[in-house]
Structures are given as structure tokens and as C-alpha cells.
Design a protein around this motif. Structure first.
Motif, PDB file in Angstrom:
ATOM      1  N   SER A  86       0.849  -1.352   0.414  1.00  0.00           N
ATOM      2  CA  SER A  86       0.174   0.193  -0.003  1.00  0.00           C
ATOM      3  C   SER A  86       0.368   0.859   0.437  1.00  0.00           C
ATOM      4  O   SER A  86       0.492   2.411  -0.975  1.00  0.00           O
ATOM      5  CB  SER A  86      -1.050   0.036   0.996  1.00  0.00           C
ATOM      6  OG  SER A  86       0.338   0.014   2.558  1.00  0.00           O
ATOM      7  N   TYR A  88       3.208   1.721  -2.447  1.00  0.00           N
ATOM      8  CA  TYR A  88       3.759   2.108  -2.922  1.00  0.00           C
ATOM      9  C   TYR A  88       3.111   3.061  -4.252  1.00  0.00           C
ATOM     10  O   TYR A  88       2.281   2.668  -4.048  1.00  0.00           O
ATOM     11  CB  TYR A  88       4.027   1.071  -4.363  1.00  0.00           C
ATOM     12  CG  TYR A  88       5.412   0.238  -3.438  1.00  0.00           C
ATOM     13  CD1 TYR A  88       6.285   0.363  -3.961  1.00  0.00           C
ATOM     14  CD2 TYR A  88       4.837  -1.173  -3.442  1.00  0.00           C
ATOM     15  CE1 TYR A  88       7.629  -0.794  -3.886  1.00  0.00           C
ATOM     16  CE2 TYR A  88       6.371  -1.852  -2.879  1.00  0.00           C
ATOM     17  CZ  TYR A  88       7.274  -1.479  -3.451  1.00  0.00           C
ATOM     18  OH  TYR A  88       8.967  -2.029  -2.229  1.00  0.00           O
ATOM     19  N   LYS A  89       3.995   3.646  -4.653  1.00  0.00           N
ATOM     20  CA  LYS A  89       3.289   4.969  -5.325  1.00  0.00           C
ATOM     21  C   LYS A  89       4.093   5.313  -7.345  1.00  0.00           C
ATOM     22  O   LYS A  89       5.118   4.895  -7.156  1.00  0.00           O
ATOM     23  CB  LYS A  89       2.863   5.925  -5.048  1.00  0.00           C
ATOM     24  CG  LYS A  89       4.179   6.961  -4.846  1.00  0.00           C
ATOM     25  CD  LYS A  89       3.557   7.955  -3.811  1.00  0.00           C
ATOM     26  CE  LYS A  89       4.851   8.961  -3.315  1.00  0.00           C
ATOM     27  NZ  LYS A  89       5.901   8.060  -2.680  1.00  0.00           N
ATOM     28  N   ASP A  92       8.106   5.579  -7.818  1.00  0.00           N
ATOM     29  CA  ASP A  92       8.443   4.883  -6.638  1.00  0.00           C
ATOM     30  C   ASP A  92       9.743   3.346  -7.077  1.00  0.00           C
ATOM     31  O   ASP A  92       9.585   3.199  -8.043  1.00  0.00           O
ATOM     32  CB  ASP A  92       7.950   4.392  -5.232  1.00  0.00           C
ATOM     33  CG  ASP A  92       7.267   4.887  -4.505  1.00  0.00           C
ATOM     34  OD1 ASP A  92       8.201   6.033  -4.358  1.00  0.00           O
ATOM     35  OD2 ASP A  92       6.441   4.539  -3.453  1.00  0.00           O
TER      36      ASP A  92
END
Length: 172
Positions: A86, A88-89, A92
């Protein structure tokens, strides 16, 4: 018996849009017995189980290509095992790649340099339970990119199915 099929890049995937002008592209599909996972989790699970011989080849690749001005990209398994899915975007680092696109059903990772751009997609087919496709799309920018792919493409065709089989058949 676990089956991996060479398939076309899924037309409903985001990476499909990258095919125009690609120098190289392939896709492998398999039915995962690991249950429903978001696409990035599939990648993290697979990267964490990279076969030792692939890690050896990556280390050899890194030594050889440095002579020709290509960067040392590290190893596929160089991921942060403490980072939650959750967290990670887009943008990254995910091991040797950068996260370019992220949804529950697809994660696209990219590595770029002056010679080529490599995109990897993990796509979970929502219309077919547990069906996953791993696609690779490469755009080369110059002769060095083409020369690199001359050596890498045949190995890629061995590495991807082997890595899928290892990750999907291991206990965890």
C-alpha cells in the motif's frame, strides 16, 4: 501441471499502448495458484524468488555492460521487503525498476537509459480468475541498444518462463 503460454500482449492492458514502434515485445500468461493478488504483489512475489542462475547472469551482465557505458542495474531481487504494498506509488523504485503505472490489475515498471527503454507489465485479467500476464516491451534508441538486445532477447525467453515457474510453484 503448471502451464506458461507465450501470448500476445493483452489488448486491455495499459502496456499495450506502448507497442507502437517497439523493437521487442513478448508476453507470457499463466494461471496463478496463489489466489487473487494485485498486480504489483505478483511482481514483488516473483522478484523475491529470482532463481540463483538469473542473479548470476545479472551480475555478469552488470560487469560486461559497464565496459560499453551501460549502467549497473543491480539484481531483480533487490526489493525492499519491509515496504508495504500500500506504500508504493508511481515514481517509486521497485528493485531495479521505477514504477510507471499502478492499478490493482496492472503494474508497469520501467528502466531507461540512453540506449533503450524497458517496460515490464504485470497484468491480472479480472475477467478470468487467477490469469496473469507478464509482458515486456523494449524501445531501442541506438545501435548499442540493438546490440544489447541481440544478446539479451534469447536469454529473456528462457529467464521469464523459468522465473514464473519458480515463483508460482514455491511454497509461500
Amino acid at each position: 501441471m503448471f502451464t506458461i503460454n507465450k501470448v500476445n500482449v493483452p489488448i486491455h492492458s495499459e502496456i499495450f499502448k506502448s507497442l507502437k514502434g517497439a523493437y521487442y515485445a513478448d508476453s507470457y500468461a499463466f494461471c496463478s495458484n496463489k489466489g487473487d493478488r494485485v498486480a504489483l504483489q505478483v511482481w514483488l512475489d516473483h522478484a523475491s524468488k529470482t532463481p540463483a542462475w538469473v542473479t548470476f547472469l545479472m551480475a555478469t551482465r552488470n560487469k560486461v555492460v559497464s565496459i560499453f557505458g551501460l549502467k549497473n542495474i543491480g539484481h531483480l531481487g533487490d526489493i525492499d521487503t519491509k515496504k508495504l504494498i500500500s506504500e508504493y506509488k508511481v515514481g517509486d523504485k521497485v528493485g531495479i525498476f521505477t514504477l510507471l503505472f499502478l492499478s490493482d490489475s496492472e503494474a508497469i515498471l520501467i528502466d531507461s537509459d540512453k540506449h533503450l527503454d524497458v517496460k515490464i507489465s504485470l497484468y491480472t485479467h479480472r475477467e478470468k480468475a487467477h490469469l496473469v500476464s507478464i509482458s515486456t516491451v523494449v524501445h531501442v534508441h541506438n545501435f548499442m541498444g540493438k546490440l544489447y538486445m541481440f544478446f539479451v532477447a534469447p536469454m529473456h525467453k528462457l529467464i521469464v518462463p523459468s522465473a514464473i515457474k519458480r515463483a508460482e510453484s514455491s511454497d509461500s
